[in-house]
Design a protein around this motif. Structure first.
Motif, PDB file in Angstrom:
ATOM      1  N   SER A 181       0.757  -1.172  -0.097  1.00  0.00           N
ATOM      2  CA  SER A 181       0.000  -0.004  -0.075  1.00  0.00           C
ATOM      3  C   SER A 181       0.938   1.330  -0.128  1.00  0.00           C
ATOM      4  O   SER A 181       0.441   2.254  -0.590  1.00  0.00           O
ATOM      5  CB  SER A 181      -0.796  -0.015   1.275  1.00  0.00           C
ATOM      6  OG  SER A 181      -1.699  -1.135   1.140  1.00  0.00           O
ATOM      7  N   GLY A 182       1.952   1.303   0.871  1.00  0.00           N
ATOM      8  CA  GLY A 182       2.683   2.429   0.665  1.00  0.00           C
ATOM      9  C   GLY A 182       3.167   2.916  -0.644  1.00  0.00           C
ATOM     10  O   GLY A 182       3.353   4.026  -0.907  1.00  0.00           O
ATOM     11  N   THR A 183       3.913   1.878  -1.169  1.00  0.00           N
ATOM     12  CA  THR A 183       4.188   2.306  -2.841  1.00  0.00           C
ATOM     13  C   THR A 183       3.103   2.649  -3.722  1.00  0.00           C
ATOM     14  O   THR A 183       3.431   3.685  -4.654  1.00  0.00           O
ATOM     15  CB  THR A 183       5.100   1.153  -3.487  1.00  0.00           C
ATOM     16  OG1 THR A 183       4.073  -0.132  -3.141  1.00  0.00           O
ATOM     17  CG2 THR A 183       6.243   0.773  -2.607  1.00  0.00           C
ATOM     18  N   ALA A 184       1.952   2.053  -3.465  1.00  0.00           N
ATOM     19  CA  ALA A 184       0.930   2.609  -4.273  1.00  0.00           C
ATOM     20  C   ALA A 184       0.524   4.073  -3.842  1.00  0.00           C
ATOM     21  O   ALA A 184      -0.057   4.779  -4.633  1.00  0.00           O
ATOM     22  CB  ALA A 184      -0.392   1.584  -4.238  1.00  0.00           C
ATOM     23  N   ILE A 185       0.494   4.311  -2.640  1.00  0.00           N
ATOM     24  CA  ILE A 185       0.147   5.706  -2.358  1.00  0.00           C
ATOM     25  C   ILE A 185       1.109   6.797  -2.841  1.00  0.00           C
ATOM     26  O   ILE A 185       0.709   7.904  -3.518  1.00  0.00           O
ATOM     27  CB  ILE A 185       0.260   5.994  -0.585  1.00  0.00           C
ATOM     28  CG1 ILE A 185      -0.863   5.134  -0.078  1.00  0.00           C
ATOM     29  CG2 ILE A 185       0.249   7.278  -0.335  1.00  0.00           C
ATOM     30  CD1 ILE A 185      -0.955   5.139   1.427  1.00  0.00           C
ATOM     31  N   THR A 186       2.221   6.187  -2.881  1.00  0.00           N
ATOM     32  CA  THR A 186       3.223   7.248  -3.613  1.00  0.00           C
ATOM     33  C   THR A 186       3.249   7.386  -5.071  1.00  0.00           C
ATOM     34  O   THR A 186       3.076   8.424  -5.406  1.00  0.00           O
ATOM     35  CB  THR A 186       4.873   6.634  -3.193  1.00  0.00           C
ATOM     36  OG1 THR A 186       5.177   6.629  -1.831  1.00  0.00           O
ATOM     37  CG2 THR A 186       6.028   7.787  -3.785  1.00  0.00           C
ATOM     38  N   SER A 187       2.874   6.224  -5.549  1.00  0.00           N
ATOM     39  CA  SER A 187       2.593   6.279  -6.999  1.00  0.00           C
ATOM     40  C   SER A 187       1.589   7.193  -7.593  1.00  0.00           C
ATOM     41  O   SER A 187       1.331   7.571  -8.280  1.00  0.00           O
ATOM     42  CB  SER A 187       2.671   4.755  -7.581  1.00  0.00           C
ATOM     43  OG  SER A 187       3.704   4.188  -7.423  1.00  0.00           O
ATOM     44  N   GLU A 188       0.434   7.131  -6.667  1.00  0.00           N
ATOM     45  CA  GLU A 188      -0.774   7.420  -6.731  1.00  0.00           C
ATOM     46  C   GLU A 188      -0.708   9.190  -6.912  1.00  0.00           C
ATOM     47  O   GLU A 188      -1.226  10.131  -7.846  1.00  0.00           O
ATOM     48  CB  GLU A 188      -1.976   7.274  -6.100  1.00  0.00           C
ATOM     49  CG  GLU A 188      -3.215   7.812  -6.084  1.00  0.00           C
ATOM     50  CD  GLU A 188      -4.425   7.294  -5.272  1.00  0.00           C
ATOM     51  OE1 GLU A 188      -5.682   7.599  -5.381  1.00  0.00           O
ATOM     52  OE2 GLU A 188      -4.035   6.730  -4.288  1.00  0.00           O
ATOM     53  N   ILE A 189      -0.215   9.583  -5.620  1.00  0.00           N
ATOM     54  CA  ILE A 189      -0.039  11.115  -5.481  1.00  0.00           C
ATOM     55  C   ILE A 189       1.058  11.539  -6.579  1.00  0.00           C
ATOM     56  O   ILE A 189       0.961  12.760  -7.095  1.00  0.00           O
ATOM     57  CB  ILE A 189       0.449  11.408  -4.004  1.00  0.00           C
ATOM     58  CG1 ILE A 189      -0.611  10.903  -3.081  1.00  0.00           C
ATOM     59  CG2 ILE A 189       0.708  12.744  -3.740  1.00  0.00           C
ATOM     60  CD1 ILE A 189      -0.337  11.190  -1.684  1.00  0.00           C
ATOM     61  N   ALA A 190       1.980  10.983  -6.831  1.00  0.00           N
ATOM     62  CA  ALA A 190       2.754  11.288  -7.767  1.00  0.00           C
ATOM     63  C   ALA A 190       2.304  11.510  -9.170  1.00  0.00           C
ATOM     64  O   ALA A 190       2.758  12.531 -10.110  1.00  0.00           O
ATOM     65  CB  ALA A 190       4.195  10.319  -8.044  1.00  0.00           C
ATOM     66  N   GLY A 199       2.115   6.016   6.190  1.00  0.00           N
ATOM     67  CA  GLY A 199       1.116   6.822   5.324  1.00  0.00           C
ATOM     68  C   GLY A 199       1.709   8.110   5.188  1.00  0.00           C
ATOM     69  O   GLY A 199       1.677   8.688   4.014  1.00  0.00           O
ATOM     70  N   THR A 200       2.530   8.832   6.294  1.00  0.00           N
ATOM     71  CA  THR A 200       3.065  10.289   6.019  1.00  0.00           C
ATOM     72  C   THR A 200       4.211  10.101   5.181  1.00  0.00           C
ATOM     73  O   THR A 200       4.371  11.015   4.380  1.00  0.00           O
ATOM     74  CB  THR A 200       3.393  10.839   7.360  1.00  0.00           C
ATOM     75  OG1 THR A 200       2.263  10.497   8.193  1.00  0.00           O
ATOM     76  CG2 THR A 200       3.665  12.177   7.366  1.00  0.00           C
ATOM     77  N   ILE A 201       5.130   9.261   5.409  1.00  0.00           N
ATOM     78  CA  ILE A 201       6.556   9.020   4.565  1.00  0.00           C
ATOM     79  C   ILE A 201       6.041   8.747   3.100  1.00  0.00           C
ATOM     80  O   ILE A 201       6.555   9.571   2.121  1.00  0.00           O
ATOM     81  CB  ILE A 201       7.370   8.155   4.985  1.00  0.00           C
ATOM     82  CG1 ILE A 201       7.908   8.538   6.490  1.00  0.00           C
ATOM     83  CG2 ILE A 201       8.551   7.856   4.291  1.00  0.00           C
ATOM     84  CD1 ILE A 201       8.494   7.668   7.267  1.00  0.00           C
ATOM     85  N   HIS A 202       5.169   8.098   2.738  1.00  0.00           N
ATOM     86  CA  HIS A 202       4.847   7.758   1.231  1.00  0.00           C
ATOM     87  C   HIS A 202       3.906   8.761   0.747  1.00  0.00           C
ATOM     88  O   HIS A 202       4.251   9.140  -0.521  1.00  0.00           O
ATOM     89  CB  HIS A 202       4.170   6.470   1.218  1.00  0.00           C
ATOM     90  CG  HIS A 202       5.038   5.465   1.474  1.00  0.00           C
ATOM     91  ND1 HIS A 202       5.850   4.773   0.379  1.00  0.00           N
ATOM     92  CD2 HIS A 202       5.540   4.465   2.401  1.00  0.00           C
ATOM     93  CE1 HIS A 202       6.312   3.623   0.690  1.00  0.00           C
ATOM     94  NE2 HIS A 202       6.301   3.485   1.857  1.00  0.00           N
ATOM     95  N   CYS A 203       3.206   9.429   1.247  1.00  0.00           N
ATOM     96  CA  CYS A 203       2.560  10.743   0.694  1.00  0.00           C
ATOM     97  C   CYS A 203       3.490  11.762   0.617  1.00  0.00           C
ATOM     98  O   CYS A 203       3.551  12.435  -0.206  1.00  0.00           O
ATOM     99  CB  CYS A 203       1.496  11.120   1.731  1.00  0.00           C
ATOM    100  SG  CYS A 203      -0.286  10.271   2.047  1.00  0.00           S
ATOM    101  N   TYR A 204       4.389  12.072   1.182  1.00  0.00           N
ATOM    102  CA  TYR A 204       5.443  13.099   1.268  1.00  0.00           C
ATOM    103  C   TYR A 204       6.432  12.671   0.131  1.00  0.00           C
ATOM    104  O   TYR A 204       6.535  13.575  -0.907  1.00  0.00           O
ATOM    105  CB  TYR A 204       6.308  13.240   2.538  1.00  0.00           C
ATOM    106  CG  TYR A 204       7.595  13.978   2.258  1.00  0.00           C
ATOM    107  CD1 TYR A 204       7.800  15.186   2.281  1.00  0.00           C
ATOM    108  CD2 TYR A 204       9.074  13.287   1.946  1.00  0.00           C
ATOM    109  CE1 TYR A 204       8.787  16.047   2.194  1.00  0.00           C
ATOM    110  CE2 TYR A 204      10.018  14.224   1.730  1.00  0.00           C
ATOM    111  CZ  TYR A 204       9.861  15.539   1.772  1.00  0.00           C
ATOM    112  OH  TYR A 204      11.075  16.244   1.536  1.00  0.00           O
ATOM    113  N   TYR A 205       6.938  11.475  -0.223  1.00  0.00           N
ATOM    114  CA  TYR A 205       7.603  11.448  -1.329  1.00  0.00           C
ATOM    115  C   TYR A 205       6.518  11.414  -2.778  1.00  0.00           C
ATOM    116  O   TYR A 205       7.060  11.722  -3.759  1.00  0.00           O
ATOM    117  CB  TYR A 205       8.125  10.046  -1.147  1.00  0.00           C
ATOM    118  CG  TYR A 205       9.525  10.067  -0.431  1.00  0.00           C
ATOM    119  CD1 TYR A 205      10.693  10.716  -1.059  1.00  0.00           C
ATOM    120  CD2 TYR A 205       9.616   9.808   0.887  1.00  0.00           C
ATOM    121  CE1 TYR A 205      11.911  10.833  -0.158  1.00  0.00           C
ATOM    122  CE2 TYR A 205      10.834   9.944   1.657  1.00  0.00           C
ATOM    123  CZ  TYR A 205      11.878  10.198   0.935  1.00  0.00           C
ATOM    124  OH  TYR A 205      13.151  10.417   1.977  1.00  0.00           O
TER     125      TYR A 205
END
Length: 271
Positions: A126-135, A227-233
């Motif tokens: 989920s973390g990598t998916a969050i980063t990819s989605e916001i990116a 959640g916070t770290i992956h959203c940040y990146y």
């Protein structure tokens, strides 16, 4: 001919070499941006209207569905394997006492390995998916459109993902513990007259209210960190190249954060 007195000049300030100052500036800037996002995220919980609560509830449930319901089989199987791998060596050495096995399972699996492995599964899935989605939203200028409309993207995008991640960590940990108890009970049943209920009761007796509280608090910190770290990146990725560079950074930062948290909680438990 008069000579004007000269004031002594201040000694030159020491400058760091370029190869040191640039990384330090980048680190300080990154810490500043991350601190701003984290503070803005926390402040948003105190300025939420009724309509925003409905939005948070809806999208937090979506995050829980993606993180928990779509990966509970994997987590349960990992717990099942851990329970078997923990008990088989002990039984092969002649240790079949239910209380001793339950104490070992509680201290090693429930308090150490299972929370940490659950965090790794959540980071990878989920973390990598969050980063990819916001990116992806960042590269398509969707974040800029939110800002032009006066909408804070940290409140809109980060809050539901952090809430969903926290609750998902609690649910996934419970599933993995259930799988570990089932796996350990199956092995004990083969070599002893004890059954699942007896092993389950023995394991439950080792989990005091303090242990449950510490584990729940640890899952809270895990969910917030992931959640916070992956959203940040995700916000720091403006194109595909930066996304490819930031995905492993987010994974490593989340991994190290969870490792630090579980180490601190272990010191509190056993220190």
């Amino acid at each position: 001919m008069s000579v004007e007195p000269t004031t002594p000049s201040a000694p030159p300030r020491p400058h760091l070499p370029g190869y040191l100052s640039a990384p330090m500036q980048r680190t300080a800037g990154g810490m500043g941006r991350f601190s701003y996002m984290s503070g803005n995220l926390v402040s948003g919980f105190f300025h939420t209207s009724a309509g925003r609560y409905q939005y948070l509830l809806k999208h937090s449930i979506q995050q829980i569905y993606f993180t928990t319901l779509q990966s509970w089989q994997l987590v349960f199987f990992i717990g099942l394997a851990l329970g078997i791998l923990m008990v088989v060596p002990m039984v092969s050495l002649g240790f079949t006492d239910i209380d001793m096995l339950s104490s070992l399972i509680s201290k090693v699996l429930f308090q150490q390995l299972i929370p940490f492995l659950t965090a790794i599964v959540a980071i990878g899935r989920s973390g990598t998916a969050i980063t990819s989605e916001i990116a992806s939203m960042q590269s398509q200028q969707a974040i800029d459109m939110l800002l032009l409309q006066g909408i804070d993207p940290h409140h809109l995008l980060v809050q539901p993902r952090v809430i969903g991640m926290i609750l998902s960590m609690l649910l996934l940990t419970t599933w993995m513990i259930a799988g570990a108890i089932l796996g350990a009970s199956s092995i004990v049943l083969m070599v002893d007259d004890a059954g699942w209920l007896q092993v389950m009761r023995a394991c439950a007796s080792m989990l005091t209210l303090k242990e449950w509280g510490l584990t729940a608090l640890m899952m809270l910190w895990f969910g917030m960190a992931i959640g916070t770290i992956h959203c940040y990146y995700g916000f720091q990725s403006a194109n595909a190249v930066q996304t490819a560079m930031n995905l492993p950074k987010a994974f490593v930062r989340s991994f190290l954060s969870c490792l630090l948290v579980i180490t601190l909680f272990s010191l509190v438990r056993y220190g």
